[in-house]
Write a protein that holds these residues in place. Structure first.
Motif, PDB file in Angstrom:
ATOM      1  N   ILE A  29       1.130  -0.761  -0.123  1.00 59.34           N
ATOM      2  CA  ILE A  29      -0.455  -0.599   0.307  1.00 59.34           C
ATOM      3  C   ILE A  29       0.956   1.375  -0.074  1.00 59.34           C
ATOM      4  O   ILE A  29       0.484   2.039  -0.681  1.00 59.34           O
ATOM      5  CB  ILE A  29      -1.089  -0.138   0.901  1.00 59.34           C
ATOM      6  CG1 ILE A  29      -2.054   1.109   0.858  1.00 59.34           C
ATOM      7  CG2 ILE A  29      -0.088   0.107   2.052  1.00 59.34           C
ATOM      8  CD1 ILE A  29      -3.258   0.813   1.533  1.00 59.34           C
ATOM      9  N   TYR A  32       2.489   2.730  -2.983  1.00 58.23           N
ATOM     10  CA  TYR A  32       1.539   3.331  -4.208  1.00 58.23           C
ATOM     11  C   TYR A  32       1.809   4.870  -4.575  1.00 58.23           C
ATOM     12  O   TYR A  32       1.158   5.881  -4.934  1.00 58.23           O
ATOM     13  CB  TYR A  32       0.070   3.265  -3.897  1.00 58.23           C
ATOM     14  CG  TYR A  32      -0.916   2.133  -4.776  1.00 58.23           C
ATOM     15  CD1 TYR A  32      -0.680   1.820  -6.123  1.00 58.23           C
ATOM     16  CD2 TYR A  32      -0.846   0.729  -3.626  1.00 58.23           C
ATOM     17  CE1 TYR A  32      -2.259   1.159  -6.136  1.00 58.23           C
ATOM     18  CE2 TYR A  32      -1.571  -0.056  -4.526  1.00 58.23           C
ATOM     19  CZ  TYR A  32      -2.168  -0.290  -5.753  1.00 58.23           C
ATOM     20  OH  TYR A  32      -2.426  -1.732  -6.137  1.00 58.23           O
ATOM     21  N   VAL A  48      -2.040   6.008   5.730  1.00 56.21           N
ATOM     22  CA  VAL A  48      -1.308   4.457   5.591  1.00 56.21           C
ATOM     23  C   VAL A  48      -1.096   3.467   6.951  1.00 56.21           C
ATOM     24  O   VAL A  48      -1.757   2.404   6.893  1.00 56.21           O
ATOM     25  CB  VAL A  48      -0.091   4.077   4.616  1.00 56.21           C
ATOM     26  CG1 VAL A  48       0.117   3.066   4.083  1.00 56.21           C
ATOM     27  CG2 VAL A  48      -0.941   5.229   3.230  1.00 56.21           C
ATOM     28  N   ASP A 105      -6.416  -5.696  -4.979  1.00 58.20           N
ATOM     29  CA  ASP A 105      -5.461  -6.596  -4.029  1.00 58.20           C
ATOM     30  C   ASP A 105      -4.988  -7.591  -4.273  1.00 58.20           C
ATOM     31  O   ASP A 105      -5.256  -8.758  -4.533  1.00 58.20           O
ATOM     32  CB  ASP A 105      -6.974  -6.530  -2.705  1.00 58.20           C
ATOM     33  CG  ASP A 105      -7.742  -6.118  -2.391  1.00 58.20           C
ATOM     34  OD1 ASP A 105      -7.191  -4.754  -2.983  1.00 58.20           O
ATOM     35  OD2 ASP A 105      -8.875  -5.873  -1.624  1.00 58.20           O
ATOM     36  N   THR A 112      -3.536  -3.856  -0.752  1.00 63.43           N
ATOM     37  CA  THR A 112      -4.682  -2.430  -1.787  1.00 63.43           C
ATOM     38  C   THR A 112      -4.563  -0.865  -1.855  1.00 63.43           C
ATOM     39  O   THR A 112      -3.367  -0.529  -1.671  1.00 63.43           O
ATOM     40  CB  THR A 112      -5.631  -2.513  -0.736  1.00 63.43           C
ATOM     41  OG1 THR A 112      -7.173  -2.126  -1.297  1.00 63.43           O
ATOM     42  CG2 THR A 112      -5.732  -2.128   1.182  1.00 63.43           C
ATOM     43  N   PRO A 114      -4.682   3.082  -1.861  1.00 60.55           N
ATOM     44  CA  PRO A 114      -5.115   3.496  -0.469  1.00 60.55           C
ATOM     45  C   PRO A 114      -6.501   4.363  -0.162  1.00 60.55           C
ATOM     46  O   PRO A 114      -7.183   4.112  -1.781  1.00 60.55           O
ATOM     47  CB  PRO A 114      -3.424   4.415  -0.737  1.00 60.55           C
ATOM     48  CG  PRO A 114      -3.178   4.699  -2.253  1.00 60.55           C
ATOM     49  CD  PRO A 114      -4.082   3.415  -2.351  1.00 60.55           C
ATOM     50  N   HIS A 138      -4.370   3.373  -8.726  1.00 58.41           N
ATOM     51  CA  HIS A 138      -3.907   1.682  -9.030  1.00 58.41           C
ATOM     52  C   HIS A 138      -4.167   1.930 -10.592  1.00 58.41           C
ATOM     53  O   HIS A 138      -3.549   1.279 -10.805  1.00 58.41           O
ATOM     54  CB  HIS A 138      -5.165   1.117  -8.139  1.00 58.41           C
ATOM     55  CG  HIS A 138      -4.889  -0.762  -8.023  1.00 58.41           C
ATOM     56  ND1 HIS A 138      -4.245  -1.588  -7.777  1.00 58.41           N
ATOM     57  CD2 HIS A 138      -5.662  -0.874  -9.268  1.00 58.41           C
ATOM     58  CE1 HIS A 138      -4.969  -2.537  -8.746  1.00 58.41           C
ATOM     59  NE2 HIS A 138      -5.788  -2.418  -9.506  1.00 58.41           N
TER      60      HIS A 138
END
Length: 415
Positions: A29, A32, A48, A105, A112, A114, A138
């Motif tokens: 995570i 990202y 996060v 995911d 996954t 954020p 993502h």
């Protein structure tokens, strides 16, 4: 040696094109951050650690952590295929997968996007602007990842449709411009407008026009009803026994519920070329009674005048829309469900491995194929394992056959 089934002649030495309609990928995570707009970096730095803490607590109560950790330990390096492309190619080769449909995911919730932009896209406690920021982060990463070989990797972009339909339309156009031709929208809408509302028509229209497949993925459900309003901060299992049993018994119902709204709402009547996939429903034997219920209410209940006219805006029975517009991502499907293929419509059923999630077939996919497809009609098996997905997603069959000739399983699994 050759074998003839129906009108098609198969070369027994030909390798099978296998398409997994349920794979997952995503960065750890915190990684990202380069894909998140800089104006959200400070917020991400604060959010996060909290999100990771909540995920750790959720994992401890939702999963049997010791069992999950034990499963991961010997395959730790292979699991990095959730974000490492070369490692992923090794995994695909080992499973004999020529092409894959990729959801968010990666290694469950630890990979996954954020701001709650992962697999569930839950509106509960989400901040719309931030969820959009996480989703687009993502999508940017996913577009880069799939660009390594677009014929083999179909990335499913995260689209938080509930907050702003025009923003969603613009995001779909961005996705197509950047090589992503599939999207995932929230399965649960909470207090927002559900999917029979005509406000979503511009979204259905752009997906239809651009040939973008809309996806619903299993997993989301009203968790506070099962595990308590303060879960995962508080463990209320003593006061709420059986929560997991309730969740696993209802989760498929939440997956197909959007289709009930879309079918009765006339979405597929207005947009007849719109394609929708439901993925990882857990089992398919619930689909025939659900479709029978919809058709019963279409054909047998409308005679009651007190209910009014709720069907004249539809030109077909609900099951007809389902069979025309909807595909089934049958992840890790058991043989008993495959034996229902003629009832459900075998051209709708598409296999998935669920890599790299522990409930998937990986790393034992080859044995799964033998156990599940032994003494199975070859033509039906070819459809379910690859041909249906090639047709539904418009994949490059010639290119995928080249890949399959190198890594694909052979037809011995059917005999």
């Amino acid at each position: 040696a050759k074998q003839c089934q129906g009108e098609r002649e198969f070369d027994m030495s030909e390798r099978l094109i296998v398409v997994s309609t349920d794979c997952h990928a995503g960065l750890p995570i915190a990684d990202y951050k380069p894909y998140v707009e800089s104006k959200y970096h400070e917020m991400m730095d604060m959010a996060v650690p909290i999100q990771v803490e909540m995920m750790d607590k959720a994992e401890a109560s939702f999963l049997i952590k010791e069992i999950n950790d034990a499963w991961r330990a010997p395959v730790k390096q292979q699991l990095t295929g959730a974000w490492d492309y070369q490692e992923r190619l090794k995994m695909l080769a080992g499973d004999g997968i020529a092409a894959e449909i990729i959801f968010p995911d990666g290694i469950t919730e630890q990979n996954t996007p954020p701001f709650g932009a992962g697999l569930g896209l839950s509106p509960r406690e989400a901040v719309p602007e931030l969820q959009w920021a996480g989703a687009m982060a993502h999508n940017r990463w996913l577009a880069e990842f799939c660009a390594n070989d677009p014929a083999r990797h179909v990335g499913v972009a995260s689209i938080p449709l509930l907050w702003d339909v025009q923003q969603a339309v613009d995001a779909v156009r961005w996705c197509v411009d950047n090589g992503l031709r599939a999207v995932m929208i929230p399965t649960l809408w909470g207090d927002n407008d559900p999917y029979h509302h005509t406000k979503y028509d511009p979204f259905w229209e752009v997906c239809e026009d651009l040939g973008v497949v809309v996806h619903f993925h299993s997993g989301p459900a009203p968790h506070p009803e099962y595990f308590g309003k303060e879960w995962p901060v508080e463990d209320n299992s003593d006061q709420l026994p059986g929560a997991m049993g309730i969740y696993v018994s209802e989760v498929m119902w939440w997956l197909v519920r959007p289709l009930t709204f879309m079918i009765w709402g006339g979405v597929f009547e207005r947009f007849p070329r719109l394609k929708v996939m439901t993925v990882e429903g857990g089992t398919m034997f619930m689909l025939p009674p659900w479709l029978r219920l919809l058709d019963h209410n279409y054909t047998d209940v409308h005679f009651s005048a007190k209910l009014g006219d709720f069907r004249s805006h539809l030109s077909m029975a609900p099951s007809d829309y389902f069979r025309r517009n909807v595909g089934i991502g049958a992840s890790c499907v058991p043989r008993a469900d495959l034996d229902l293929r003629d009832v459900i419509g075998q051209d709708r059923i598409m296999w998935g491995s669920d890599y790299p999630h522990p409930e998937g077939t990986w790393p034992n996919t080859a044995q799964y194929f033998k156990d599940t497809f032994s003494d199975f009609p070859e033509e039906d098996g070819r459809r379910i394992l690859g041909d249906n997905a090639v047709a539904f997603y418009g994949l490059d069959r010639e290119r995928l056959q080249q890949v399959a000739d190198e890594i694909g399983p052979d037809t011995s699994m059917f005999h």
